[in-house]
Scaffold this motif. Structure first.
Motif, PDB file in Angstrom:
ATOM      1  N   ASP A 284      18.352  -5.634  39.208  1.00 49.80           N
ATOM      2  CA  ASP A 284      19.743  -5.620  38.730  1.00 49.80           C
ATOM      3  C   ASP A 284      19.992  -6.651  37.631  1.00 49.80           C
ATOM      4  O   ASP A 284      20.937  -6.522  36.857  1.00 49.80           O
ATOM      5  CB  ASP A 284      20.729  -5.830  39.895  1.00 49.80           C
ATOM      6  CG  ASP A 284      20.396  -7.046  40.747  1.00 49.80           C
ATOM      7  OD1 ASP A 284      19.244  -7.510  40.701  1.00 49.80           O
ATOM      8  OD2 ASP A 284      21.290  -7.537  41.467  1.00 49.80           O
ATOM      9  N   ILE A 285      19.128  -7.695  37.535  1.00 48.71           N
ATOM     10  CA  ILE A 285      19.326  -8.687  36.465  1.00 48.71           C
ATOM     11  C   ILE A 285      18.261  -8.549  35.365  1.00 48.71           C
ATOM     12  O   ILE A 285      18.221  -9.340  34.435  1.00 48.71           O
ATOM     13  CB  ILE A 285      19.336 -10.139  37.008  1.00 48.71           C
ATOM     14  CG1 ILE A 285      17.975 -10.514  37.624  1.00 48.71           C
ATOM     15  CG2 ILE A 285      20.465 -10.363  37.995  1.00 48.71           C
ATOM     16  CD1 ILE A 285      17.803 -12.003  37.908  1.00 48.71           C
ATOM     17  N   ALA A 286      17.404  -7.516  35.463  1.00 48.09           N
ATOM     18  CA  ALA A 286      16.283  -7.393  34.520  1.00 48.09           C
ATOM     19  C   ALA A 286      16.754  -7.299  33.075  1.00 48.09           C
ATOM     20  O   ALA A 286      16.199  -7.950  32.184  1.00 48.09           O
ATOM     21  CB  ALA A 286      15.432  -6.175  34.872  1.00 48.09           C
ATOM     22  N   PHE A 287      17.799  -6.492  32.805  1.00 43.85           N
ATOM     23  CA  PHE A 287      18.253  -6.336  31.421  1.00 43.85           C
ATOM     24  C   PHE A 287      18.854  -7.630  30.884  1.00 43.85           C
ATOM     25  O   PHE A 287      18.501  -8.088  29.794  1.00 43.85           O
ATOM     26  CB  PHE A 287      19.276  -5.194  31.297  1.00 43.85           C
ATOM     27  CG  PHE A 287      19.954  -5.160  29.954  1.00 43.85           C
ATOM     28  CD1 PHE A 287      19.244  -4.774  28.823  1.00 43.85           C
ATOM     29  CD2 PHE A 287      21.279  -5.555  29.806  1.00 43.85           C
ATOM     30  CE1 PHE A 287      19.847  -4.779  27.566  1.00 43.85           C
ATOM     31  CE2 PHE A 287      21.884  -5.564  28.561  1.00 43.85           C
ATOM     32  CZ  PHE A 287      21.168  -5.170  27.437  1.00 43.85           C
ATOM     33  N   LYS A 467      21.376  -1.553  29.066  1.00 45.16           N
ATOM     34  CA  LYS A 467      22.656  -2.057  28.534  1.00 45.16           C
ATOM     35  C   LYS A 467      23.477  -2.704  29.644  1.00 45.16           C
ATOM     36  O   LYS A 467      23.210  -2.478  30.833  1.00 45.16           O
ATOM     37  CB  LYS A 467      23.448  -0.921  27.868  1.00 45.16           C
ATOM     38  CG  LYS A 467      23.759   0.254  28.798  1.00 45.16           C
ATOM     39  CD  LYS A 467      24.553   1.335  28.124  1.00 45.16           C
ATOM     40  CE  LYS A 467      23.735   2.315  27.335  1.00 45.16           C
ATOM     41  NZ  LYS A 467      22.889   3.208  28.130  1.00 45.16           N
ATOM     42  N   SER A 468      24.475  -3.506  29.246  1.00 42.44           N
ATOM     43  CA  SER A 468      25.384  -4.069  30.248  1.00 42.44           C
ATOM     44  C   SER A 468      26.422  -3.006  30.605  1.00 42.44           C
ATOM     45  O   SER A 468      26.921  -2.298  29.722  1.00 42.44           O
ATOM     46  CB  SER A 468      26.061  -5.330  29.701  1.00 42.44           C
ATOM     47  OG  SER A 468      26.618  -5.093  28.435  1.00 42.44           O
ATOM     48  N   LEU A 469      26.739  -2.903  31.874  1.00 38.40           N
ATOM     49  CA  LEU A 469      27.605  -1.819  32.366  1.00 38.40           C
ATOM     50  C   LEU A 469      28.836  -2.374  33.065  1.00 38.40           C
ATOM     51  O   LEU A 469      28.877  -3.546  33.449  1.00 38.40           O
ATOM     52  CB  LEU A 469      26.818  -0.950  33.366  1.00 38.40           C
ATOM     53  CG  LEU A 469      25.533  -0.297  32.835  1.00 38.40           C
ATOM     54  CD1 LEU A 469      24.704   0.231  33.999  1.00 38.40           C
ATOM     55  CD2 LEU A 469      25.864   0.831  31.873  1.00 38.40           C
ATOM     56  N   GLY A 470      29.824  -1.515  33.245  1.00 45.15           N
ATOM     57  CA  GLY A 470      31.017  -1.876  34.012  1.00 45.15           C
ATOM     58  C   GLY A 470      30.708  -1.905  35.491  1.00 45.15           C
ATOM     59  O   GLY A 470      29.686  -1.350  35.933  1.00 45.15           O
TER      60      GLY A 470
END
Length: 490
Positions: A284-287, A467-470
């Protein structure tokens, strides 16, 4: 000293003319248990390897260590096949390696009277020497192969022994930590006894704590998390009392290469390095970690803010980890995605892929592409090629473990143009710059190894790696990754 003398690590001799010695020192450490209590105190004689010269004191130094991807594949198989997981530890591992080079060392501090004017001519390797890891791994490999184990080619730290009636024993080694699994309990006990005859082995029982990762097992499956590591990191950075965040990265924030205020490079690098290690159990923190690690050479205040945002997210979810569950799905599935021209600095795209073995997430990657893609289909196509390479490697590992895999592998992509290019060999103008990838993918499709089903973008699991998501989308994709928090109040 008793262990060193018992091991015949050196012989005392006069230093020959033209030779020089390597220094040494005592290092004292404390070993902690997984609950934070003190396990034992250790004293170790360490050679000052930084004074060694290539070609004189050492030559080859490379030694393989287990890929964490391979360990996750074994955990998925163990959860599905009810294989036990045993952990072994080798005491003073590096002291077992045989030295090929001629190395002389100063006498250990505090023992000058015993040695007088003599020095130590090393016969066995010692902690601190550049070639120690290699010498130890070679010694261990010889010992295991002697017991009719085959060394894996996809991962050289994997050793496999197949018996009759589908019996199998698997051993994987990470420096001096060993995981033992399989369905042949008798062979496992025999192997433990034989290893104990060659080395000082400590049987740590069922796998619970490995390389800073906590392993919990129940009838439902296996959970791997790094809760203690996260809490220690928050404590160390002074973020224990911070306000938690819902996602690891703010959607509206765009990071430029240059900022207003530079920050301490060493501190930034240490912090990001710890987050990179944490990403081994936290896809969950890879990006977000891959983004902040792009500014290691010259970090600014804005980049440090982004790192603090990841820590604030971890504050909200310290116990989240990967769940390897029992499933009826005996397939290998790959999800690939790309965020076209996502980087505002150089307009390069970000590739992301994640792979599942028997319904459990085993490998993932978020990586900026090396060249600028001229269309979204091209960016997706490059991501697809990376995902297929990973799938081929997983197939090799499973083949070595004698695990049947249903072919073709399914590679899920949400770009119809990229799927069309993969199937259609005549699209010259659109594909000449990705021609090698196109031939590679076409070959795999024609051989029946691979198929490319289309998947809607809102169900593309690899989206979380590009990408960062909501918050809503992010939490939905986390559940698809198979992440749970066993420490969360029910």
């Amino acid at each position: 000293m008793k262990a060193l003398e018992k091991n015949k690590t050196w012989s005392a001799t006069t230093l020959p003319a033209g030779k020089r010695t390597v220094g040494c020192k005592w290092v004292f450490t404390i070993k902690y248990n997984s609950d934070g209590s003190i396990g034992r105190y250790k004293a170790r004689l360490v050679a000052k390897g930084f004074t060694q010269t290539y070609g004189i004191d050492y030559s080859e130094t490379f030694a393989p260590v287990a890929k964490l991807n391979t360990i996750r594949i074994l955990l998925s198989l163990a959860a599905n096949l009810d294989w036990p997981l045993h952990q072994l530890d080798v005491k003073n591992a590096f002291l077992n390696g045989d030295l090929e080079e001629e190395v002389y060392m100063d006498c250990p501090p505090g023992f000058e009277e015993t040695f007088g004017s003599q020095v130590c001519k090393l016969k066995k390797s010692l902690y601190g020497l550049k070639q120690s890891p290699r010498a130890w791994f070679e010694k261990f490999t010889q010992s295991v192969k002697k017991q009719e184990y085959t060394q894996g080619q996809a991962d050289h730290t994997l050793f496999i022994k197949s018996g009759q009636n589908g019996m199998i024993t698997v051993l994987i080694v990470y420096v001096d930590d060993i995981i033992l699994t399989g369905n042949d309990e008798i062979e496992m006990e025999r192997l433990k006894r034989n290893l104990a005859a060659d080395f000082e082995i400590k049987d740590l029982g069922p796998l619970k704590y490995f390389l800073g990762m906590e392993v919990a097992r129940s009838k439902k499956g296996i959970v791997v998390s790094q809760r203690k590591y996260v809490l220690d990191l928050l404590q160390e950075t002074g973020m224990s009392g911070c306000k938690p965040a819902d996602t690891p990265m703010d959607q509206s924030v765009k990071l430029w290469e240059k900022g207003d205020t530079p920050v301490d490079t060493g501190r930034y690098q240490r912090l990001v390095g710890k987050l990179i290690y944490l990403a081994h159990t936290r896809p969950d923190i890879a990006f977000s970690v891959s983004v902040v690690s792009q500014f290691m050479h010259a970090p600014y205040e804005e980049h440090l803010e982004a790192v603090h945002r990841i820590l604030r997210y971890l504050k909200a979810t310290p116990g989240k980890g990967l769940f390897f569950k029992k499933t009826n799905d005996k397939n290998v599935a790959i999800f690939t995605d790309a965020d076209w021209a996502g980087s505002i600095i150089d307009r390069k795209s970000t590739s992301g892929y994640c792979t599942y073995v028997w319904g459990n997430l085993v490998t993932w990657r978020s990586k900026k592409q090396g060249v600028v893609a001229r269309s979204s289909a091209e960016a997706e196509f490059r991501a697809m090629a990376q995902g297929i390479c990973e799938g081929m490697w997983i197939l090799r590992v499973l083949k070595e473990l004698k695990i049947e895999v249903e072919l073709p592998l399914k590679l899920y992509c949400d770009n119809k143009a990229a799927i069309s290019i993969a199937h259609n060999p005549v699209q010259h103008d659109r594909t000449k710059h990705i021609e090698i990838d196109r031939h590679f993918i076409k070959e795999k499709i024609d051989s029946g190894t691979l198929c490319l089903p289309f998947i809607p973008s809102n169900q593309q699991t690899a989206d979380i790696l590009t990408k960062s998501l909501g918050r809503t989308t992010f939490e939905y994709l986390i559940s698809k990754l198979g992440m749970i928090d066993i420490y969360a109040p029910t």
